[in-house]
Design a protein around this motif. Structure first.
Motif, mmCIF file in Angstrom:
data_model
loop_
_atom_site.group_PDB
_atom_site.id
_atom_site.type_symbol
_atom_site.label_atom_id
_atom_site.label_comp_id
_atom_site.label_asym_id
_atom_site.label_seq_id
_atom_site.Cartn_x
_atom_site.Cartn_y
_atom_site.Cartn_z
ATOM 1 N N PRO A 40 0.723 -1.195 -0.027
ATOM 2 C CA PRO A 40 -0.066 -0.086 0.044
ATOM 3 C C PRO A 40 0.816 1.137 -0.022
ATOM 4 O O PRO A 40 2.196 1.129 0.571
ATOM 5 C CB PRO A 40 -0.853 -0.238 1.315
ATOM 6 C CG PRO A 40 0.306 -1.017 2.192
ATOM 7 C CD PRO A 40 0.759 -1.935 1.253
ATOM 8 N N ARG A 41 0.246 2.406 -0.560
ATOM 9 C CA ARG A 41 1.015 3.697 -0.527
ATOM 10 C C ARG A 41 0.239 4.557 0.375
ATOM 11 O O ARG A 41 -0.332 5.487 0.254
ATOM 12 C CB ARG A 41 0.968 4.173 -1.840
ATOM 13 C CG ARG A 41 1.971 3.767 -2.949
ATOM 14 C CD ARG A 41 1.936 4.427 -4.052
ATOM 15 N NE ARG A 41 2.400 6.072 -3.937
ATOM 16 C CZ ARG A 41 3.715 6.326 -4.181
ATOM 17 N NH1 ARG A 41 4.579 5.344 -4.517
ATOM 18 N NH2 ARG A 41 4.029 7.651 -4.100
ATOM 19 N N ALA A 42 0.440 3.878 1.667
ATOM 20 C CA ALA A 42 -0.438 4.280 2.709
ATOM 21 C C ALA A 42 0.812 5.593 3.505
ATOM 22 O O ALA A 42 1.821 5.934 3.137
ATOM 23 C CB ALA A 42 -0.501 3.269 3.765
ATOM 24 N N ALA A 43 0.035 6.311 4.355
ATOM 25 C CA ALA A 43 0.405 7.580 5.011
ATOM 26 C C ALA A 43 1.757 6.883 5.802
ATOM 27 O O ALA A 43 1.830 5.654 6.465
ATOM 28 C CB ALA A 43 -0.634 8.107 5.964
ATOM 29 N N VAL A 44 2.512 7.850 6.031
ATOM 30 C CA VAL A 44 3.958 7.394 7.025
ATOM 31 C C VAL A 44 3.595 6.892 8.421
ATOM 32 O O VAL A 44 3.897 6.159 8.910
ATOM 33 C CB VAL A 44 4.572 8.626 7.222
ATOM 34 C CG1 VAL A 44 5.807 8.477 7.964
ATOM 35 C CG2 VAL A 44 5.336 9.005 5.854
ATOM 36 N N THR A 45 2.262 7.435 8.922
ATOM 37 C CA THR A 45 1.796 7.079 10.194
ATOM 38 C C THR A 45 0.859 5.716 10.158
ATOM 39 O O THR A 45 0.479 5.327 11.321
ATOM 40 C CB THR A 45 0.896 7.997 10.727
ATOM 41 O OG1 THR A 45 -0.425 8.253 9.679
ATOM 42 C CG2 THR A 45 1.541 9.556 10.908
ATOM 43 N N THR A 46 0.687 4.887 8.943
ATOM 44 C CA THR A 46 0.309 3.668 9.047
ATOM 45 C C THR A 46 0.891 2.571 9.870
ATOM 46 O O THR A 46 2.093 2.260 9.307
ATOM 47 C CB THR A 46 -0.295 3.245 7.872
ATOM 48 O OG1 THR A 46 -0.832 4.480 6.959
ATOM 49 C CG2 THR A 46 -1.081 1.928 7.670
ATOM 50 N N PRO A 47 0.315 1.936 10.840
ATOM 51 C CA PRO A 47 1.048 0.845 11.242
ATOM 52 C C PRO A 47 1.452 -0.237 10.454
ATOM 53 O O PRO A 47 0.773 -0.594 9.475
ATOM 54 C CB PRO A 47 0.066 0.227 12.350
ATOM 55 C CG PRO A 47 -1.120 1.342 12.747
ATOM 56 C CD PRO A 47 -1.044 2.237 11.312
#
Length: 145
Positions: free
Chosen positions: A81-88
């Motif tokens: 995933p290209r998730a946010a830096v804060t994603t666990p």
């Protein structure tokens, strides 16, 4: 003591040459490349028919390594995933560099995208995150003295 040292961080990429070029531009040094596979790799990964090309790059001080790998088989259709830096669970690799702006400019030539802005924490450091190949999140820290 249980742990002696961290050996390396591993990242799976689609374009091995581009990923190596990115990390070399960052300042890491090529350590070696190989093609791996066979029963031991199948056992290690819990898959059948593993065949992968790997390249290892290391920091100039020789203490840290990154293993980049691309799998020929088995083929997967999943992507990270290209998730946010804060994603666990989203990994980040952070490197201390001489000049954040210089490194950032050079990495942009390899497709790096700044995540936020270059932030300054008091008189201690300048820090930013960039997305590199395959969306890998890299932290760049410039120590201010």
């Amino acid at each position: 003591m249980t742990v002696h040292r961290m050996d390396h961080a591993g990242i799976v990429v689609e374009d091995l040459a581009a990923a190596v070029a990115f990390f070399v531009e960052l300042g890491l040094e090529p350590e070696g490349e190989a093609t791996v596979g066979g029963p031991w790799a199948d056992d290690l990964l819990g898959l059948d028919g593993v065949r992968a090309d790997i390249a290892v790059v290391r920091t100039p001080d020789g203490h840290s390594r990154v293993e980049l790998s691309t799998f020929r088989s088995p083929v997967t259709t999943d992507t990270a995933p290209r998730a946010a830096v804060t994603t666990p669970g989203i990994p980040r690799l952070t490197f201390v560099v001489d000049d954040v702006e210089d490194v950032l400019d050079r990495l942009r030539g390899h497709g790096a995208e700044l995540v936020g802005t270059v932030a300054r924490y008091e008189d201690i450091y300048r820090y930013c995150y960039v997305r590199g190949p395959e969306g890998i999140i890299i932290g760049l820290v410039e120590e201010l003295h």
